[in-house]
Design a protein around this motif. Structure first.
Motif, PDB file in Angstrom:
ATOM      1  N   GLU A 118     -16.984 -34.623  19.660  1.00  0.00           N
ATOM      2  CA  GLU A 118     -17.738 -33.705  19.064  1.00  0.00           C
ATOM      3  C   GLU A 118     -17.748 -32.321  19.607  1.00  0.00           C
ATOM      4  OE1 GLU A 118     -21.446 -35.322  17.392  1.00  0.00           O
ATOM      5  OE2 GLU A 118     -20.911 -37.039  18.705  1.00  0.00           O
ATOM      6  N   LEU A 119     -17.348 -31.175  19.149  1.00  0.00           N
ATOM      7  CA  LEU A 119     -17.453 -29.967  19.795  1.00  0.00           C
ATOM      8  C   LEU A 119     -18.275 -29.315  18.954  1.00  0.00           C
ATOM      9  CD1 LEU A 119     -13.605 -29.043  20.132  1.00  0.00           C
ATOM     10  CD2 LEU A 119     -14.918 -30.165  21.691  1.00  0.00           C
ATOM     11  N   GLU A 120     -19.223 -28.381  19.789  1.00  0.00           N
ATOM     12  CA  GLU A 120     -20.437 -27.552  19.037  1.00  0.00           C
ATOM     13  C   GLU A 120     -20.538 -26.058  19.819  1.00  0.00           C
ATOM     14  OE1 GLU A 120     -25.206 -27.977  17.634  1.00  0.00           O
ATOM     15  OE2 GLU A 120     -23.948 -29.687  18.392  1.00  0.00           O
ATOM     16  N   GLY A 121     -20.303 -25.045  18.749  1.00  0.00           N
ATOM     17  CA  GLY A 121     -20.337 -23.800  19.461  1.00  0.00           C
ATOM     18  C   GLY A 121     -19.528 -23.357  20.573  1.00  0.00           C
ATOM     19  N   ALA A 141     -11.079 -15.791  22.330  1.00  0.00           N
ATOM     20  CA  ALA A 141      -9.932 -16.651  22.089  1.00  0.00           C
ATOM     21  C   ALA A 141     -10.543 -17.736  21.222  1.00  0.00           C
ATOM     22  CB  ALA A 141      -9.278 -17.365  23.291  1.00  0.00           C
ATOM     23  N   ASN A 142     -11.945 -17.842  21.339  1.00  0.00           N
ATOM     24  CA  ASN A 142     -12.506 -19.160  20.531  1.00  0.00           C
ATOM     25  C   ASN A 142     -14.077 -18.558  20.437  1.00  0.00           C
ATOM     26  OD1 ASN A 142     -10.958 -21.711  22.421  1.00  0.00           O
ATOM     27  ND2 ASN A 142     -10.562 -20.827  20.451  1.00  0.00           N
ATOM     28  N   GLN A 143     -14.342 -18.630  19.166  1.00  0.00           N
ATOM     29  CA  GLN A 143     -15.718 -18.149  18.561  1.00  0.00           C
ATOM     30  C   GLN A 143     -16.489 -19.325  18.020  1.00  0.00           C
ATOM     31  OE1 GLN A 143     -17.464 -14.977  19.429  1.00  0.00           O
ATOM     32  NE2 GLN A 143     -18.914 -16.060  18.631  1.00  0.00           N
ATOM     33  N   ASP A 144     -17.527 -19.896  18.501  1.00  0.00           N
ATOM     34  CA  ASP A 144     -18.504 -20.968  17.809  1.00  0.00           C
ATOM     35  C   ASP A 144     -17.790 -21.767  17.030  1.00  0.00           C
ATOM     36  OD1 ASP A 144     -21.040 -21.574  17.279  1.00  0.00           O
ATOM     37  OD2 ASP A 144     -20.946 -20.541  15.381  1.00  0.00           O
ATOM     38  N   ILE A 145     -16.745 -22.349  17.786  1.00  0.00           N
ATOM     39  CA  ILE A 145     -15.926 -23.460  17.133  1.00  0.00           C
ATOM     40  C   ILE A 145     -16.991 -24.961  17.066  1.00  0.00           C
ATOM     41  CG2 ILE A 145     -13.963 -25.242  17.865  1.00  0.00           C
ATOM     42  CD1 ILE A 145     -12.866 -22.658  17.084  1.00  0.00           C
ATOM     43  N   GLY A 156     -21.337 -23.264  24.421  1.00  0.00           N
ATOM     44  CA  GLY A 156     -21.157 -24.733  23.610  1.00  0.00           C
ATOM     45  C   GLY A 156     -20.973 -25.816  24.316  1.00  0.00           C
ATOM     46  N   THR A 157     -21.167 -26.987  23.553  1.00  0.00           N
ATOM     47  CA  THR A 157     -21.078 -28.350  24.212  1.00  0.00           C
ATOM     48  C   THR A 157     -20.026 -28.988  23.840  1.00  0.00           C
ATOM     49  OG1 THR A 157     -22.586 -29.070  22.650  1.00  0.00           O
ATOM     50  CG2 THR A 157     -23.725 -28.253  24.400  1.00  0.00           C
ATOM     51  N   ILE A 158     -19.712 -30.015  24.553  1.00  0.00           N
ATOM     52  CA  ILE A 158     -18.396 -31.061  24.504  1.00  0.00           C
ATOM     53  C   ILE A 158     -19.063 -32.468  24.339  1.00  0.00           C
ATOM     54  CG2 ILE A 158     -16.288 -32.147  25.106  1.00  0.00           C
ATOM     55  CD1 ILE A 158     -15.618 -29.330  26.385  1.00  0.00           C
ATOM     56  N   THR A 159     -19.214 -33.277  23.479  1.00  0.00           N
ATOM     57  CA  THR A 159     -19.559 -34.380  23.678  1.00  0.00           C
ATOM     58  C   THR A 159     -18.667 -35.508  23.206  1.00  0.00           C
ATOM     59  OG1 THR A 159     -21.641 -33.707  22.403  1.00  0.00           O
ATOM     60  CG2 THR A 159     -21.075 -36.116  22.323  1.00  0.00           C
ATOM     61  N   ILE A 160     -18.389 -36.530  24.324  1.00  0.00           N
ATOM     62  CA  ILE A 160     -17.372 -37.574  24.287  1.00  0.00           C
ATOM     63  C   ILE A 160     -17.976 -38.901  24.098  1.00  0.00           C
ATOM     64  CG2 ILE A 160     -15.430 -38.653  25.335  1.00  0.00           C
ATOM     65  CD1 ILE A 160     -14.924 -35.861  24.521  1.00  0.00           C
TER      66      ILE A 160
END
Length: 416
Positions: free
Chosen positions: A20-23, A33-37, A73-77
Motif C-alpha cells: 500500500e503506497l500513500e502520498g 519525479a513522483n507527486q502524491d502517489i 508518504g508512507t509504504i505499508t507492506i
C-alpha cells in the motif's frame, strides 16, 4: 543474511493487500519525479504500472525497493508501515526487483550469480545448487545452475534475475520494463512464468508502457501521468486506446491513411555481404536496398546476424565479402567516423554499454560521435556553447524530461 524474514512471510500470506503506497512524493533538483502517489496491490496478482516515458514509474519502484527514499508518504507492506533504507531492507520485507538492465556478471555461472551476496542462505556449493534447481522446477524457469551467464540469451538471463529474487525469498517481485529486450516468443514464455508465480501466491508489479501486453497479463492496472497516479482500472474495463488516453491526458488523434512517403531514390544498398564466424557464416550473402522515405524492418530471433549486419554497415566490423553503397557511392571500406559524417546514424541495442557515457552530462553525450561536426566544433576545438545550445534544442524539440542539460545521462529514465 539477505533474505525475507519469517514473520514478514506470514504477514504477507495473511494480507489481502501486500503493498500500500500513500502520498509518495520524490523530488530531484529541478523536477518532481513522483507527486502524491497512491495505490494498493492485492496478494497473488499481477499489478501493472503504466505511463509514458519519464512518467515516474521506475523512480517509484526504486523507492519501493529501497534504492531511493521518498521525501513524503508512507509504504505499508503486509499491513505494517515500513521504512526502506536500502535494497537489503526491501528484501527483508519480501520484495525483490528485476531491473530493466540486468545485474549479472557474464564471467560467472548462474549459481555464482545467484548466491552472490546471499552466501549465508544455502552456502555456495551443493546445497545452493539443489535449491536453485528446486526453484527452477517449481516455477518452470528452466535454468541450469552450472551454465556460464555469458552463454545465455536475453530471455534466460531475465529468468536468472527472477530466480535470484526467488532464492532470497521474495514474495513481491518488481519487473521493470521486462519485455523491452525480449522477442515475442520470449514474451510468451515470461507471461507463462508470471502465471506460475501468481499460482503460487506470489505478487508481481509489472512496469511497462506496452499496453497490449499489459492488457494480456495484468489483473489490475494503475496509470501514472507526469509523476502522479490518475486511475486504477481493470483490464476487462478498458482497451489500449483508453489506457493511452489516461497516460497522456487527452484524446488520441484518429489515425488517417496518407500517401506513401517511399520514393524511387535509393539511399543505401547492401550487396552480397558475407561475415564469417567461428564455425559458420554469421552473414551469408545478405542483400537489401533502402529508399528515401522508407522504413525497412529486419526481423529474426536474437543471434541470427541482425546486430552484426548493422555493425558492418556502420564500419564497426569488416565484412569478408560484399559491397555497401550510400547515395550511389561505394562506402564498403569507410570507417565509422566517415560514415557518420556522411549522414548514417546508429542507435545501439544496449544504450548503456555502447551508446552513452552515463556519468557525463547530456550536452557532452550529444557531442559523442559527432565531435568533428558543427555545432559541436569551432576550428580544431570543441564548441561547448554551440553543443549546449543544440542540446537545449533537442530537449525542447523531442520533449526530453530533464531538469537541465547538465544532469548526467544515467539520471534519465529509460525512454528519455
Amino acid at each position: 543474511m539477505t533474505a525475507t524474514a519469517p514473520d514478514v512471510e506470514r504477514a504477507l500470506e495473511d494480507s489481502d493487500y501486500v503493498v500500500e503506497l500513500e502520498g509518495i512524493t520524490k523530488r530531484f533538483p529541478g523536477v518532481v519525479a513522483n507527486q502524491d502517489i497512491e495505490f494498493k496491490v492485492r496478494r497473488g496478482t499481477v499489478h501493472a504500472l503504466v505511463g509514458e516515458n519519464g512518467a515516474g514509474k521506475s523512480t517509484l519502484m526504486k523507492i519501493l525497493y529501497g534504492v531511493q527514499r521518498p521525501d513524503e508518504g508512507t509504504i505499508t507492506i503486509g499491513g505494517s508501515p515500513v521504512e526502506l533504507h536500502s535494497p537489503s531492507d526491501a528484501i527483508a520485507q519480501g520484495i525483490g526487483m528485476v531491473f530493466q538492465h540486468f545485474m549479472l556478471a557474464d564471467n560467472l555461472t548462474v549459481l555464482e550469480n545467484v548466491v552472490l551476496g546471499a552466501e549465508k542462505l544455502h552456502g555456495i556449493g551443493s546445497s545452493a545448487r539443489q535449491r536453485i534447481r528446486e526453484i527452477s522446477e517449481e516455477y518452470n524457469l528452466d535454468i541450469d545452475p552450472d551454465l556460464l551467464v555469458a552463454e545465455l540469451g536475453v530471455g534466460a538471463r531475465q529468468r536468472v534475475e527472477i530466480l535470484k529474487v526467488l532464492y532470497r525469498g521474495a514474495k513481491i517481485i518488481i519487473l521493470d520494463e521486462p519485455t523491452a529486450v525480449l522477442v515475442p516468443q520470449e514474451v510468451d514464455e515470461l507471461f507463462d512464468n508470471l502465471r506460475e508465480l501468481k499460482a503460487e501466491g506470489l505478487t508481481v508489479l509489472f512496469i511497462s508502457h506496452k499496453l497490449d501486453e499489459v492488457l494480456r497479463v495484468a489483473d489490475t492496472i494503475t496509470v501514472i501521468r507526469r509523476g502522479t497516479t490518475v486511475d486504477t482500472v481493470s483490464p476487462q474495463d478498458v482497451n489500449a486506446r483508453q489506457l493511452a488516453e489516461l497516460m497522456v491526458g487527452s484524446e488520441l488523434p484518429t489515425p488517417q491513411t496518407e500517401d506513401s512517403t517511399v520514393t524511387e531514390t535509393e539511399i543505401l544498398r547492401v550487396e552480397n555481404i558475407v561475415l564469417k564466424g567461428a564455425s559458420r557464416n554469421v552473414l551469408d550473402d545478405v542483400s537489401l536496398a533502402i529508399h528515401a522515405g522508407e522504413v525497412v524492418g529486419i526481423a529474426g530471433v536474437e543471434g541470427n546476424g541482425q546486430a552484426e549486419l548493422v555493425e558492418v554497415i556502420m564500419g564497426m566490423r569488416d565484412q569478408d565479402a560484399g559491397q555497401i553503397f550510400l547515395d550511389g557511392t561505394e562506402v564498403s571500406l569507410w570507417n565509422t567516423r566517415r560514415l557518420r559524417e556522411a549522414g548514417i546514424g546508429f542507435i545501439p541495442e544496449d544504450r548503456h554499454r555502447h551508446g552513452l557515457l552515463l556519468e557525463a552530462p547530456l550536452w557532452e553525450n550529444r557531442v559523442l560521435g559527432h565531435q568533428t561536426q558543427k555545432p559541436n566544433v569551432k576550428g580544431m576545438l570543441i564548441d561547448a556553447k554551440g553543443a549546449r545550445a543544440d542540446t537545449e534544442r533537442i530537449v525542447a524539440e523531442y520533449d526530453v524530461r530533464t531538469p537541465g542539460i547538465d544532469v548526467t545521462a544515467g539520471s534519465l529514465s529509460g525512454g528519455n
